[in-house]
Design a protein around this motif. Structure first.
Motif, PDB file in Angstrom:
ATOM      1  N   VAL A 119      30.880  25.324  42.761  1.00  0.00           N
ATOM      2  CA  VAL A 119      30.372  24.472  43.831  1.00  0.00           C
ATOM      3  C   VAL A 119      29.494  23.399  43.200  1.00  0.00           C
ATOM      4  CG1 VAL A 119      28.951  24.365  45.899  1.00  0.00           C
ATOM      5  CG2 VAL A 119      30.472  26.327  45.513  1.00  0.00           C
ATOM      6  N   THR A 120      29.883  22.136  43.400  1.00  0.00           N
ATOM      7  CA  THR A 120      29.166  21.016  42.803  1.00  0.00           C
ATOM      8  C   THR A 120      28.620  20.123  43.905  1.00  0.00           C
ATOM      9  OG1 THR A 120      30.692  21.068  40.928  1.00  0.00           O
ATOM     10  CG2 THR A 120      29.308  19.112  41.164  1.00  0.00           C
ATOM     11  N   PRO A 121      27.336  20.256  44.249  1.00  0.00           N
ATOM     12  CA  PRO A 121      26.774  19.401  45.301  1.00  0.00           C
ATOM     13  C   PRO A 121      26.573  17.982  44.804  1.00  0.00           C
ATOM     14  CG  PRO A 121      25.076  20.782  44.338  1.00  0.00           C
ATOM     15  CD  PRO A 121      26.372  21.222  43.725  1.00  0.00           C
ATOM     16  N   GLY A 122      26.586  17.043  45.746  1.00  0.00           N
ATOM     17  CA  GLY A 122      26.367  15.650  45.377  1.00  0.00           C
ATOM     18  C   GLY A 122      27.570  15.051  44.690  1.00  0.00           C
ATOM     19  N   PRO A 123      27.405  13.823  44.189  1.00  0.00           N
ATOM     20  CA  PRO A 123      28.541  13.151  43.566  1.00  0.00           C
ATOM     21  C   PRO A 123      28.957  13.861  42.278  1.00  0.00           C
ATOM     22  CG  PRO A 123      26.498  11.913  43.218  1.00  0.00           C
ATOM     23  CD  PRO A 123      26.182  13.014  44.177  1.00  0.00           C
ATOM     24  N   PRO A 124      30.259  13.860  41.933  1.00  0.00           N
ATOM     25  CA  PRO A 124      31.312  13.132  42.649  1.00  0.00           C
ATOM     26  C   PRO A 124      32.054  13.962  43.689  1.00  0.00           C
ATOM     27  CG  PRO A 124      32.184  13.952  40.604  1.00  0.00           C
ATOM     28  CD  PRO A 124      30.736  14.393  40.643  1.00  0.00           C
ATOM     29  N   TRP A 125      31.672  15.276  43.865  1.00  0.00           N
ATOM     30  CA  TRP A 125      32.519  16.164  44.666  1.00  0.00           C
ATOM     31  C   TRP A 125      31.947  16.476  46.043  1.00  0.00           C
ATOM     32  CZ3 TRP A 125      36.848  15.673  42.431  1.00  0.00           C
ATOM     33  CH2 TRP A 125      36.941  15.616  41.045  1.00  0.00           C
ATOM     34  N   TYR A 126      30.640  16.523  46.207  1.00  0.00           N
ATOM     35  CA  TYR A 126      30.015  16.784  47.516  1.00  0.00           C
ATOM     36  C   TYR A 126      30.503  18.101  48.129  1.00  0.00           C
ATOM     37  CZ  TYR A 126      28.718  11.871  47.038  1.00  0.00           C
ATOM     38  OH  TYR A 126      28.215  10.682  46.570  1.00  0.00           O
ATOM     39  N   ASP A 127      30.531  19.142  47.308  1.00  0.00           N
ATOM     40  CA  ASP A 127      31.022  20.433  47.797  1.00  0.00           C
ATOM     41  C   ASP A 127      30.103  21.063  48.840  1.00  0.00           C
ATOM     42  OD1 ASP A 127      33.288  20.400  46.189  1.00  0.00           O
ATOM     43  OD2 ASP A 127      32.291  21.399  44.521  1.00  0.00           O
ATOM     44  N   GLU A 128      28.885  20.546  48.963  1.00  0.00           N
ATOM     45  CA  GLU A 128      27.961  21.118  49.943  1.00  0.00           C
ATOM     46  C   GLU A 128      28.302  20.709  51.376  1.00  0.00           C
ATOM     47  OE1 GLU A 128      26.270  17.037  49.178  1.00  0.00           O
ATOM     48  OE2 GLU A 128      27.380  18.570  48.090  1.00  0.00           O
ATOM     49  N   VAL A 129      29.170  19.735  51.545  1.00  0.00           N
ATOM     50  CA  VAL A 129      29.541  19.278  52.893  1.00  0.00           C
ATOM     51  C   VAL A 129      30.309  20.389  53.602  1.00  0.00           C
ATOM     52  CG1 VAL A 129      30.896  17.608  54.216  1.00  0.00           C
ATOM     53  CG2 VAL A 129      29.585  16.859  52.215  1.00  0.00           C
ATOM     54  N   ALA A 130      29.861  20.754  54.793  1.00  0.00           N
ATOM     55  CA  ALA A 130      30.501  21.829  55.562  1.00  0.00           C
ATOM     56  C   ALA A 130      31.833  21.359  56.126  1.00  0.00           C
ATOM     57  CB  ALA A 130      29.582  22.288  56.688  1.00  0.00           C
ATOM     58  N   ALA A 131      32.799  22.255  56.142  1.00  0.00           N
ATOM     59  CA  ALA A 131      34.114  21.929  56.685  1.00  0.00           C
ATOM     60  C   ALA A 131      34.040  21.762  58.200  1.00  0.00           C
ATOM     61  CB  ALA A 131      35.114  23.025  56.333  1.00  0.00           C
ATOM     62  N   ALA A 132      34.835  20.844  58.722  1.00  0.00           N
ATOM     63  CA  ALA A 132      34.943  20.653  60.169  1.00  0.00           C
ATOM     64  C   ALA A 132      35.637  21.866  60.791  1.00  0.00           C
ATOM     65  CB  ALA A 132      35.738  19.391  60.457  1.00  0.00           C
ATOM     66  N   PRO A 133      35.408  22.128  62.072  1.00  0.00           N
ATOM     67  CA  PRO A 133      36.127  23.215  62.745  1.00  0.00           C
ATOM     68  C   PRO A 133      37.630  22.956  62.760  1.00  0.00           C
ATOM     69  CG  PRO A 133      34.241  22.478  64.046  1.00  0.00           C
ATOM     70  CD  PRO A 133      34.422  21.470  62.950  1.00  0.00           C
ATOM     71  N   ALA A 134      38.402  24.014  62.589  1.00  0.00           N
ATOM     72  CA  ALA A 134      39.858  23.883  62.572  1.00  0.00           C
ATOM     73  C   ALA A 134      40.391  23.647  63.976  1.00  0.00           C
ATOM     74  CB  ALA A 134      40.481  25.138  61.979  1.00  0.00           C
ATOM     75  N   GLY A 135      41.385  22.770  64.056  1.00  0.00           N
ATOM     76  CA  GLY A 135      41.994  22.494  65.347  1.00  0.00           C
ATOM     77  C   GLY A 135      43.495  22.657  65.347  1.00  0.00           C
ATOM     78  N   VAL A 136      44.171  22.095  64.335  1.00  0.00           N
ATOM     79  CA  VAL A 136      45.628  22.091  64.276  1.00  0.00           C
ATOM     80  C   VAL A 136      46.056  22.533  62.879  1.00  0.00           C
ATOM     81  CG1 VAL A 136      47.714  20.661  64.447  1.00  0.00           C
ATOM     82  CG2 VAL A 136      45.738  20.185  65.926  1.00  0.00           C
TER      83      VAL A 136
END
Length: 214
Positions: free
Chosen positions: A45-62
C-alpha cells in the motif's frame, strides 16, 4: 567376571548408549523436509503520489464482463451505480488506435461525473501484462514517457499498472492497468479530465477484479 573386566564392559555400554542418543537427536535435522516457500505477499500500500492507494473504493453498483452481460470480457470487475456499460464491436471507430481493439466502454457521465473506463485488447504483442501495457502507452499515450510502473494484484488478478502525468506535466496523473486473463492480457484505461475525481471508481475496478471462468 573380574572387577576390571566388569568396568571395561560397563564403559563400553555407556559409550554405545551415548552414541545412539546423539544419532537419534541429530536425525530430525538430517532428514527434515525443506521449509515451505512463503506465500506471495499482498500488494504494498503506497499512499500519496504516484499511486494514492489510501483512496477508498467507491461502492459497487454494476458488475462488468460477466457472461450474458452487455460486455462479455475475459475479466470481470465492478463500477459505481449509474455508470453506463457499452459494448464496442470491432475496432474503436472514432477511437481507432491501430492494433488496440476497444472491447468495452463504461461511461461515468450518467452518474454526474465526467470520464470513462475503457477496456482494450492489444493485437500482435507477445508476453504478459507488462509488454501489453507498455506497448499501449508507447503507441497511444506519448505523455507517458516518464510513467512509473509496478506489478500488483488487482483483486485476485495478476496485473501491471502505470501512473503518469497527464499531458506530460502538471500534478494530475493518468492511470492504466493491464490484467492477466485466460485469453491473454487486457488493458484498462481511466480516461477523464479529472483523474482524482474518479480515483474511488478506479480503486473499485482494481479491488473487485476477477478472472472470468468459462
Amino acid at each position: 567376571m573380574g572387577q576390571r573386566s566388569f568396568v571395561a564392559v560397563l564403559a563400553a555400554l555407556t559409550i554405545a548408549l551415548a552414541a545412539g542418543c546423539a544419532e537419534k537427536n541429530e536425525q530430525p535435522s538430517a532428514s527434515a523436509s525443506p521449509t515451505a516457500s512463503p506465500s506471495p505477499t499482498a500488494s504494498p500500500v503506497t499512499p500519496g503520489p504516484p499511486w494514492y492507494d489510501e483512496v477508498a473504493a467507491a461502492p459497487a453498483g454494476v458488475t462488468v464482463g460477466e457472461a450474458g452481460s452487455t460486455c462479455e470480457l475475459p475479466v470481470t470487475f465492478s463500477v459505481p451505480a449509474g455508470w453506463k456499460v457499452r459494448s464496442i464491436e470491432g475496432k474503436a471507430g472514432q477511437l481507432d488506435l491501430g492494433d488496440a481493439d476497444l472491447l468495452c466502454e463504461i461511461d461515468a457521465r450518467p452518474s454526474g461525473v465526467t470520464g470513462f473506463v475503457r477496456v482494450w485488447r492489444i493485437e500482435g504483442v507477445a508476453g504478459g501484462t507488462e509488454p501489453h501495457l507498455k506497448h499501449y502507452l508507447n503507441q497511444y499515450a506519448p505523455e507517458s514517457a516518464d510513467a512509473e510502473y509496478r506489478r500488483i494484484k488487482a483483486g485476485k488478478v495478476d496485473a501491471f499498472e502505470a501512473s503518469y502525468f497527464k499531458d506530460g506535466g502538471g500534478s494530475v496523473r493518468d492511470r492504466a492497468i493491464a490484467m492477466a486473463s485466460l485469453y491473454g492480457p487486457v488493458v484498462l484505461t481511466l480516461d477523464t479530465p479529472d483523474t482524482e475525481e474518479l480515483l474511488p471508481a478506479y480503486q473499485l475496478v482494481k479491488q473487485s477484479a476477477r478472472v472470468r471462468r468459462y
